[in-house]
Structures are given as structure tokens and as C-alpha cells.
Write a protein that holds these residues in place. Sequence first.
Motif, PDB file in Angstrom:
ATOM      1  N   ALA A  66      -8.641  -1.090   8.354  1.00 25.36           N
ATOM      2  CA  ALA A  66      -7.660  -0.701   9.379  1.00 25.36           C
ATOM      3  C   ALA A  66      -6.240  -1.109   9.010  1.00 25.36           C
ATOM      4  N   ASP A  67      -6.088  -2.140   8.180  1.00 20.31           N
ATOM      5  CA  ASP A  67      -4.762  -2.616   7.774  1.00 20.31           C
ATOM      6  C   ASP A  67      -4.258  -1.969   6.494  1.00 20.31           C
ATOM      7  N   LEU A  68      -5.096  -1.241   5.801  1.00 21.46           N
ATOM      8  CA  LEU A  68      -4.735  -0.691   4.491  1.00 21.46           C
ATOM      9  C   LEU A  68      -4.136   0.714   4.604  1.00 21.46           C
ATOM     10  N   LYS A  69      -3.060   0.792   5.382  1.00 21.75           N
ATOM     11  CA  LYS A  69      -2.345   2.052   5.599  1.00 21.75           C
ATOM     12  C   LYS A  69      -1.070   2.068   4.763  1.00 21.75           C
ATOM     13  N   ALA A  70      -0.627   3.250   4.378  1.00 28.72           N
ATOM     14  CA  ALA A  70       0.603   3.394   3.587  1.00 28.72           C
ATOM     15  C   ALA A  70       1.748   2.655   4.270  1.00 28.72           C
ATOM     16  N   GLY A  71       2.473   1.872   3.486  1.00 27.29           N
ATOM     17  CA  GLY A  71       3.598   1.096   3.989  1.00 27.29           C
ATOM     18  C   GLY A  71       3.270  -0.360   4.239  1.00 27.29           C
ATOM     19  N   LYS A  72       1.991  -0.705   4.333  1.00 29.80           N
ATOM     20  CA  LYS A  72       1.588  -2.093   4.609  1.00 29.80           C
ATOM     21  C   LYS A  72       1.999  -3.001   3.455  1.00 29.80           C
ATOM     22  N   ILE A  73       2.695  -4.073   3.781  1.00 25.78           N
ATOM     23  CA  ILE A  73       3.066  -5.079   2.788  1.00 25.78           C
ATOM     24  C   ILE A  73       2.008  -6.171   2.817  1.00 25.78           C
ATOM     25  N   ILE A  74       1.499  -6.505   1.639  1.00 26.30           N
ATOM     26  CA  ILE A  74       0.428  -7.492   1.505  1.00 26.30           C
ATOM     27  C   ILE A  74       1.046  -8.837   1.126  1.00 26.30           C
ATOM     28  N   PRO A  75       0.754  -9.893   1.891  1.00 27.29           N
ATOM     29  CA  PRO A  75       1.278 -11.221   1.529  1.00 27.29           C
ATOM     30  C   PRO A  75       0.641 -11.730   0.238  1.00 27.29           C
ATOM     31  N   PHE A  92       7.265  -8.120  -9.275  1.00 27.83           N
ATOM     32  CA  PHE A  92       8.455  -8.864  -8.903  1.00 27.83           C
ATOM     33  C   PHE A  92       9.519  -7.864  -8.472  1.00 27.83           C
ATOM     34  N   THR A  93      10.333  -8.246  -7.513  1.00 30.29           N
ATOM     35  CA  THR A  93      11.345  -7.337  -6.991  1.00 30.29           C
ATOM     36  C   THR A  93      12.611  -8.097  -6.623  1.00 30.29           C
ATOM     37  N   ALA A  94      13.654  -7.359  -6.310  1.00 33.43           N
ATOM     38  CA  ALA A  94      14.931  -7.971  -5.937  1.00 33.43           C
ATOM     39  C   ALA A  94      14.862  -8.604  -4.558  1.00 33.43           C
ATOM     40  N   GLY A  95      13.933  -8.184  -3.715  1.00 36.38           N
ATOM     41  CA  GLY A  95      13.790  -8.723  -2.377  1.00 36.38           C
ATOM     42  C   GLY A  95      12.636  -8.040  -1.673  1.00 36.38           C
ATOM     43  N   VAL A  96      12.179  -8.640  -0.570  1.00 37.85           N
ATOM     44  CA  VAL A  96      11.038  -8.113   0.174  1.00 37.85           C
ATOM     45  C   VAL A  96      11.450  -7.945   1.624  1.00 37.85           C
ATOM     46  N   PRO A  97      11.198  -6.753   2.220  1.00 38.58           N
ATOM     47  CA  PRO A  97      11.544  -6.561   3.632  1.00 38.58           C
ATOM     48  C   PRO A  97      10.713  -7.487   4.508  1.00 38.58           C
ATOM     49  N   SER A  98      11.226  -7.813   5.686  1.00 37.59           N
ATOM     50  CA  SER A  98      10.543  -8.744   6.575  1.00 37.59           C
ATOM     51  C   SER A  98       9.559  -8.071   7.510  1.00 37.59           C
ATOM     52  N   HIS A  99       9.325  -6.793   7.345  1.00 34.41           N
ATOM     53  CA  HIS A  99       8.359  -6.069   8.180  1.00 34.41           C
ATOM     54  C   HIS A  99       7.284  -5.469   7.286  1.00 34.41           C
ATOM     55  N   LEU A 133     -10.441  -5.114   1.275  1.00 31.64           N
ATOM     56  CA  LEU A 133      -9.917  -5.250  -0.079  1.00 31.64           C
ATOM     57  C   LEU A 133      -9.302  -6.635  -0.198  1.00 31.64           C
ATOM     58  N   ALA A 134      -9.740  -7.380  -1.209  1.00 29.53           N
ATOM     59  CA  ALA A 134      -9.144  -8.680  -1.512  1.00 29.53           C
ATOM     60  C   ALA A 134      -8.243  -8.510  -2.726  1.00 29.53           C
ATOM     61  N   VAL A 135      -7.028  -9.054  -2.629  1.00 28.88           N
ATOM     62  CA  VAL A 135      -6.075  -9.013  -3.740  1.00 28.88           C
ATOM     63  C   VAL A 135      -5.812 -10.453  -4.150  1.00 28.88           C
ATOM     64  N   THR A 136      -6.117 -10.770  -5.413  1.00 25.08           N
ATOM     65  CA  THR A 136      -5.974 -12.128  -5.920  1.00 25.08           C
ATOM     66  C   THR A 136      -4.930 -12.161  -7.021  1.00 25.08           C
ATOM     67  N   ILE A 137      -3.976 -13.100  -6.906  1.00 31.35           N
ATOM     68  CA  ILE A 137      -3.037 -13.350  -7.992  1.00 31.35           C
ATOM     69  C   ILE A 137      -3.734 -14.317  -8.941  1.00 31.35           C
ATOM     70  N   GLN A 138      -3.819 -13.923 -10.219  1.00 33.91           N
ATOM     71  CA  GLN A 138      -4.484 -14.748 -11.228  1.00 33.91           C
ATOM     72  C   GLN A 138      -3.539 -15.063 -12.378  1.00 33.91           C
ATOM     73  N   THR A 139      -3.733 -16.231 -12.982  1.00 36.95           N
ATOM     74  CA  THR A 139      -3.027 -16.602 -14.203  1.00 36.95           C
ATOM     75  C   THR A 139      -4.065 -17.006 -15.241  1.00 36.95           C
ATOM     76  N   ASP A 140      -3.639 -16.996 -16.503  1.00 36.58           N
ATOM     77  CA  ASP A 140      -4.519 -17.453 -17.586  1.00 36.58           C
ATOM     78  C   ASP A 140      -3.656 -17.806 -18.785  1.00 36.58           C
ATOM     79  N   VAL A 177       0.871  -1.174   0.000  1.00 38.07           N
ATOM     80  CA  VAL A 177       0.000   0.000   0.000  1.00 38.07           C
ATOM     81  C   VAL A 177       0.908   1.225   0.000  1.00 38.07           C
ATOM     82  N   VAL A 178       0.748   2.099  -0.991  1.00 38.42           N
ATOM     83  CA  VAL A 178       1.575   3.301  -1.081  1.00 38.42           C
ATOM     84  C   VAL A 178       0.779   4.571  -0.789  1.00 38.42           C
TER      85      VAL A 178
END
Length: 136
Positions: free
Chosen positions: A86-95, A128-135, A60-67, A50-51
Motif C-alpha cells: 500500500a505504501d509502494l506508490k509512485a512518488g513515495k520517498i523511502i527512508p 546521493f543527491t543535492a537534497g531530499v524533499p521533506s514530504h 519490499l525491504a530495502v537494505t543499504i549494504q557496504t563491503d 518509488v518512480v
Amino acid sequence: MIFDRQTLLSDAQAITATGPSTNVIHLGPIKAGLTRDIGKGEPIPFLMQVVESFNNLTSLAVTIQTDDNEAFASPKSVITTTLNLADLKAGKIIPPSHVPRGTDEPYLRLLYTVTGTAPTTGKITAGFTAGVPSHG
């Protein structure tokens, strides 16, 4: 985080209603007789963040889809993560933080599903990214 424009699904995409990510990633053709699942093996870092904080919606539901086609005529949902307002604040990383197993078709996108009142603020960057922070 370091993103590559070719592997970016949403670039500070405003989510104001249910709909797909701005971009679709083509993972390349699959040769006849072979199968592919980019979620198996060495984990591929994937970041959804969330930026800009959201307002109004219930969740908000976020679904990864392929086709097998870019039009997503018959999308396959790989994984869905649902977050409350309440969880959709700037900086929140979504699994998830890595591409999940089952990502096995040539095209990839996200589907954002809004529950409740349509938000007037709220943006997500994902890809996709070079890495994901653990927080987050």
C-alpha cells in the motif's frame, strides 16, 4: 532531485525479484590504520524513491549494504526499511534521507528483498543527491 550518475545506485530500476541495486558505488580506498564512516558528521543527502507503483508483492525491504570488495562476498547491512504494498506508490520517498552511521567500508549498494508474489510493475531510483524533499 538532482542526481549524479556516478553516485546513482538504481536508475528507475525495475524490482521484479530479490536482488541488488544495478550499480555499486566505490567510496574510495581507506588508508591503512584509518577508519571511515561517511554517515558521521555533516549529513549526506540520500534519496530512494518509488518512480513506478508496485503490484503483487506483500512488502519490499530495502537494505543499504557496504563491503570491502565489489563482489559483496561478506556484505554488512547498515539499515533496512520495509514498506508494505500500500505504501509502494509512485512518488513515495523511502527512508533514510541521509547516509546512516555505519557506512564505513569502500563499497556501497542496495539490496531489494521481495516478500510475497513477485511484482510485475515497480521501479526505484536511488542515490546521493543535492537534497531530499521533506514530504513523500
